[in-house]
Write an enzyme that holds these catalytic residues in place. Structure first.
Site, PDB file in Angstrom:
ATOM      1  N   SER A 829       0.807  -1.220   0.000  1.00  0.00           N
ATOM      2  CA  SER A 829       0.000   0.000   0.000  1.00  0.00           C
ATOM      3  C   SER A 829       0.835   1.263   0.000  1.00  0.00           C
ATOM      4  CB  SER A 829      -0.936   0.006   1.215  1.00  0.00           C
ATOM      5  OG  SER A 829      -0.203  -0.003   2.420  1.00  0.00           O
ATOM      6  N   LYS A 872      -6.846   3.884   8.404  1.00  0.00           N
ATOM      7  CA  LYS A 872      -5.875   4.800   7.817  1.00  0.00           C
ATOM      8  C   LYS A 872      -6.388   6.237   7.826  1.00  0.00           C
ATOM      9  CE  LYS A 872      -3.744   1.313   4.831  1.00  0.00           C
ATOM     10  NZ  LYS A 872      -3.467   0.860   3.458  1.00  0.00           N
TER      11      LYS A 872
END
Length: 1002
Positions: A829, A872
């Site tokens: 990611s 996140k």
């Protein structure tokens, strides 16, 4: 023979020897106390007194040199050996070996008590009488110059004691027989104790240095050949000798000796007499206490001449259980008085040991007698009560109780059949048998389960919602799922068991929500942790064949709650272990499968058990460690961390009132300001959960309690200014490492099992290079390393397309690092973050401040979706980011976030890296024929540019006319405008559409 001699014989060979002995001794034979040797067990020490013979048996074990207690074929009577030096002129020496078969039938006279060192001889025939075996005197001053050494390994042998010794070394046996043949009678040998107590028995002694210098001179008075044991000797100790030198050690050790005489003493000395009497008194007291040595001590008291204190000291010391060194000290003592002192010391130690032994024996007998008396009286009481009809038979009463319980429960037919079979079996078993207790326990488990017993479910949705909101703040997904479960049950008027798994970081309330769900449904609650479980029997139970077998945890849960439809929480299911006892995760497949748990089979019960109405709730921190088949059987609900506002509500409604009660602080005596709580959460407790926040609040209130208890203050007020005095320095003094990111540094977002975190990707040029190179550090995993290589390739390609004249990557060596190097990192990611950092370094331009990004990047520049979006986004919010860049396919995850979280940051969705570049640097690269920007993105770019120009103009106009923008923006007379952005009136105008969009216009 056994009755005559008082023997306990356990060996046919010894019995035959005893018969020959009894035939030789005739009517004058005295009592013999003897215990047969047992293989592998140390022999008892016993004294044998047969017609004046004192025979000493030593502790023995197997080996070449073995000291055994027993009788020897042809063994004949010998007088008690003494050290008297009386004249022996009235008898003559005779070394013939006289056996009992040569003994005449008539009785022989008792030996002369005044005789000196004596050996058997054939007596002179008197006229008119048959030959007799008499006693001859041997000159006590005569000593051979050299002797063959027989080493003694355990205890020294004393003068005046006849000791049987078995020799199993064939060569040594031949040497003894040869020595007997050379001397024609009774050869002398030296008996010396080895210095090393750990020397293996039977190991030959090669040097006199291995032996104590003083030992005992022994005369072999009898030799008996035994086929299996070798040769048995009866050796009589005649006196103390000292090794003066070594004659030979081949084939066996032979030494030269000198005789050691006792120091002169007066037998009538009062001190010596007193010691003699004390020795005798101590031995008599030992006889009263000691059963082990009673017979041999009685023999010593009856036979030893008390007028010979030297012999008394030797014999009494040899009968004790003292260690070899203490006995050797007695042997080496030539002062008679000192020898008596040493012997008396050993006897007193023996007496103390006997007293302790008697005390222990008495205590054991008392306890045993109490138990026997209690058992006897209990049995009598049972019989009396049974006769009077006051008490029924225990077994019959148990069967009746089990039958009554069976009638109360609604067990399935197959279960009822098993119960009846075991009841019939129980009635036939003995109550004291092990099988009875096993069957009884099994029946108690069967009739104790809630067969057909269910609790009434609550279908009141409003009440359930109120209960869940009262106990927990947020957790909308979890609450909606429970309310849906209740709604379905209300429509069907019945509910079936479900398997739900809550996944989230620690401290977010996964476990506590389970109890609230049970309360809202009106069900019983049972929780057990499966973390670290490695035994399948914990789930499915043990087989009844094992000792201490028990059912599994699920059966125990049903018996504990008393209903068949409880809520069972399996905590920490992602931490299941696996060992040699099996795989518990595989065992849970049957439990958590709605199509199989209707007939769950526990190994202990061995009857089907219905678990279909049980609501299973599992908790986990991560889905990665849960096996796929097990994960497939569960409905996964993500429980993310809390935002700042969520933690504020939880603190006010739950944590603070609970901590005040736990710390004993009254609410009126402490005031915590709003800014203090925000600072505490922001600077001390950034983790997703509230467990650490609870600890910090308790720490703060303990400081307050100390001030109130010590009268330092009656009321305490806490704000952001004095918060540090209560909880210490801030753990997170800054929001992030970089307040302003320089070129080559980009903020990224990552997911962990503890929640989301923000991390920075740093790139620097370390040195010019002839070819492009990239070095990565920061505990990157294999996947992240591959992602960095892809990012480097995409960055080089993108830079060439953007500016063909820029050859930065071709001529520089790049070092890419992710801080917090001690923390392992992995995953794809960070692809867009690393690419943007590389381009920022190559262009020498910093990225947009307050921008955080996440997304996987393909080699062609496509931005691929990632997981953990909520965690996140919350991490970006905690780090102070104002803009978040996400992959376009993660829009579905963004929509699921609550409105408060979405309003806190502005999101940018990117399908290709082209959109990422524009979001980071505010400038779109020119489209080429081979450009990788999609038509939709190109159209969006055009609209965004027009909108940005319009917003810039509008911002400029507002700055000129009003100088101030409503909401959050401000402007001054110079054209300054600020929403969350700023607008300038000069050549550049920077506007913020709706206070959030960012654009530039020239």
């Amino acid at each position: 023979i056994s009755s005559l001699l008082g023997m306990r014989l356990r060996n046919s060979h010894l019995l035959a020897s005893a018969q020959r002995l009894a035939g030789g001794l005739g009517s004058s034979a005295r009592k013999v106390a003897w215990q047969a040797p047992v293989a592998g067990v140390a022999l008892e020490r016993r004294t044998f007194d047969v017609k004046g013979i004192l025979v000493r048996g030593l502790v023995s074990s197997s080996g070449s040199w073995s000291h055994h207690v027993g009788f020897i074929r042809g063994f004949h009577s010998t007088a008690l050996l003494s050290n008297s030096d009386k004249d022996s002129n009235d008898s003559k020496k005779n070394d013939d070996n006289i056996s009992v078969e040569d003994k005449p039938k008539d009785d022989s006279p008792d030996p002369d008590p005044e005789a000196g060192d004596l050996v058997p001889r054939r007596g002179r025939r008197k006229s008119g009488t048959t030959p007799e075996v008499g006693i001859v005197k041997r000159d006590s001053k005569w000593t051979p110059n050299e002797v063959l050494v027989i080493p003694v390994y355990r205890r020294p042998i004393f003068p005046g004691i006849a000791t049987p010794i078995a020799l199993t070394n064939a060569a040594f046996c031949e040497a003894i027989l040869k020595l007997k043949g050379e001397h024609g009678g009774y050869p002398y040998v030296g008996l010396f104790l080895t210095k090393d107590p750990n020397l293996e028995e039977g190991k030959p002694v090669e040097s006199a240095d291995q032996l104590h210098q003083m030992g005992c001179l022994g005369q072999v008075v009898h030799i008996q050949g035994v086929h299996q044991l070798g040769v048995q000797l009866l050796i009589a100790g005649t006196g103390r000798v000292l090794i003066s030198g070594t004659v030979s050690n081949d084939p066996f050790l032979t030494v030269s000796i000198t005789k050691c005489q006792d120091n002169p003493f007066n037998p009538n000395d009062l001190t010596i007499k007193a010691y003699v009497l004390e020795v005798l008194s101590t031995m008599k007291s030992i006889v009263k206490l000691e059963h082990f040595f009673k017979e041999q001590l009685q023999t010593i008291l009856a036979q030893v001449d008390v007028q010979n204190p030297a012999l008394l000291a030797d014999v009494s010391a040899s009968m004790t259980t003292a260690d070899r060194s203490s006995l050797q000290n007695v042997l080496e003592c030539v002062d008679v008085q000192q020898r008596l002192v040493l012997a008396l010391t050993l006897l007193r130690a023996e007496r103390e040991q006997a007293e302790v032994q008697k005390t222990i024996h008495k205590q054991m007998e008392d306890n045993l007698s109490k138990m026997q008396r209690k058992h006897f009286l209990t049995e009598q009481l049972k019989i009396i009560k049974k006769e009077l009809g006051l008490e029924k038979d225990e077994k019959e009463d148990l069967v009746q109780k089990m039958t009554a319980k069976l009638a109360e429960i609604n067990a399935p037919p197959e279960t009822e059949k098993v119960i009846m079979e075991n009841l019939s079996k129980l009635s036939t078993l003995d109550a004291a048998s092990h099988e009875f207790n096993m069957t009884r326990t099994y029946l108690e488990w069967l009739v104790g389960l809630p067969w057909g017993v269910t609790s009434t479910d609550s279908y009141n949705i409003d009440s359930a919602r109120e209960t869940l909101d009262k106990m927990h703040f947020g957790m909308k997904d979890v609450k909606d799922r429970i309310l849906e479960f209740i709604a379905v049950g209300a429509l069907k008027n019945s509910v079936q068991g479900k398997i739900v798994c809550f996944v989230g970081p620690p401290g977010v309330g996964k476990t506590s929500i389970g109890r609230s769900i049970a309360e809202s449904l009106g069900r019983k609650f049972f929780r057990f942790s499966v973390g670290g479980m490695t035994d399948v029997a914990e789930i499915k139970g043990h087989r009844r064949t094992y000792v201490g077998a028990m059912p599994g945890k699920l059966v125990q849960a049903l018996k504990t709650v008393g209903t068949k439809n409880p809520l069972i929480m399996l905590d920490e299911i992602d931490k299941l272990g696996r060992g040699y006892q099996g795989d518990p995760a595989s065992a849970l497949l049957e439990v958590l499968d709605p199509s199989q748990n209707k007939s769950f089979m526990d190994h202990y019960l061995d009857v089907p058990l219905d678990l279909s109405q049980v609501l299973f709730i599992c908790t986990a921190n991560s889905l990665d460690t849960i096996p796929g088949p097990l994960k497939d059987r569960m409905e996964i609900i993500q429980v993310s961390g809390y935002t700042l506002e969520d933690k504020m509500h939880i603190t006010r409604r739950h944590l603070l009132p609970q901590a005040l009660g736990d710390c004993g602080v009254e609410e009126a005596k402490v005031t915590i300001a709003e800014d203090a709580l925000r600072t505490l959460i922001h600077r001390y407790c950034r983790e997703p959960g509230v467990r650490n926040l609870q600890k910090q609040i308790e720490k703060l209130l303990r400081k307050v309690a100390l001030q109130i208890a010590t009268k330092q203050a009656d009321q305490v007020s806490i704000d952001a200014a004095n918060l540090e005095t209560f909880v210490g320095p801030a753990i997170f003094p800054t929001d992030r490492i970089y307040k302003t990111t320089p070129p080559g540094v980009i903020m990224g977002l990552a997911w962990t099992s503890l929640g989301g975190v923000s991390l920075f990707v740093e790139c620097v040029s370390v040195a010019p290079a002839e070819r492009a190179s990239l070095r990565c550090t920061g505990q990157m995993g294999d996947v992240m390393k591959e992602s960095s290589e892809i990012s480097f390739a995409v960055a080089r390609k993108y830079l060439k397309a953007l500016d063909p004249t820029n050859d930065f990557f071709d001529k520089n060596s790049i070092h890419l690092h992710i801080p917090e190097g001690a923390t392992p990192k992995d995953g794809p990611s960070a692809g867009v973050t690393m690419t943007t950092a590389l381009l920022s370094l190559a262009l020498g331009r910093p990225a947009k401040q307050g921008l955080a990004m996440t997304g996987e990047l393909s080699l062609t520049g496509m931005v691929l979706p990632v997981g953990g979006i909520k965690e996140k986004v919350l991490a970006a919010q905690r780090a102070g980011a104002t803009h978040v860049l996400l992959p376009a396919e993660n829009k579905r995850d963004w929509v699921e976030l609550d409105q408060t979280t979405r309003d806190a940051v502005q999101v940018v969705f990117a399908e290709t890296y082209e959109r990422v570049f524009r979001a980071a640097f505010g400038k779109r690269r020119p489209l080429k024929k081979e450009g990788n920007a999609s038509p939709a993105e190109a159209e969006a770019d055009a609209e965004a540019e027009g909108k940005e120009e319009g917003e810039g103009e509008e911002a400029k106009a507002k700055g000129d006319s009003k100088g101030k923008e409503e909401g959050k923006g401000k402007g001054d007379s110079k054209g300054k405008e600020e929403g969350k952005g700023k607008g300038r009136e000069e050549s550049k105008g920077k506007g913020d559409g709706k206070g959030k969009g960012d654009g530039k216009s020239k």
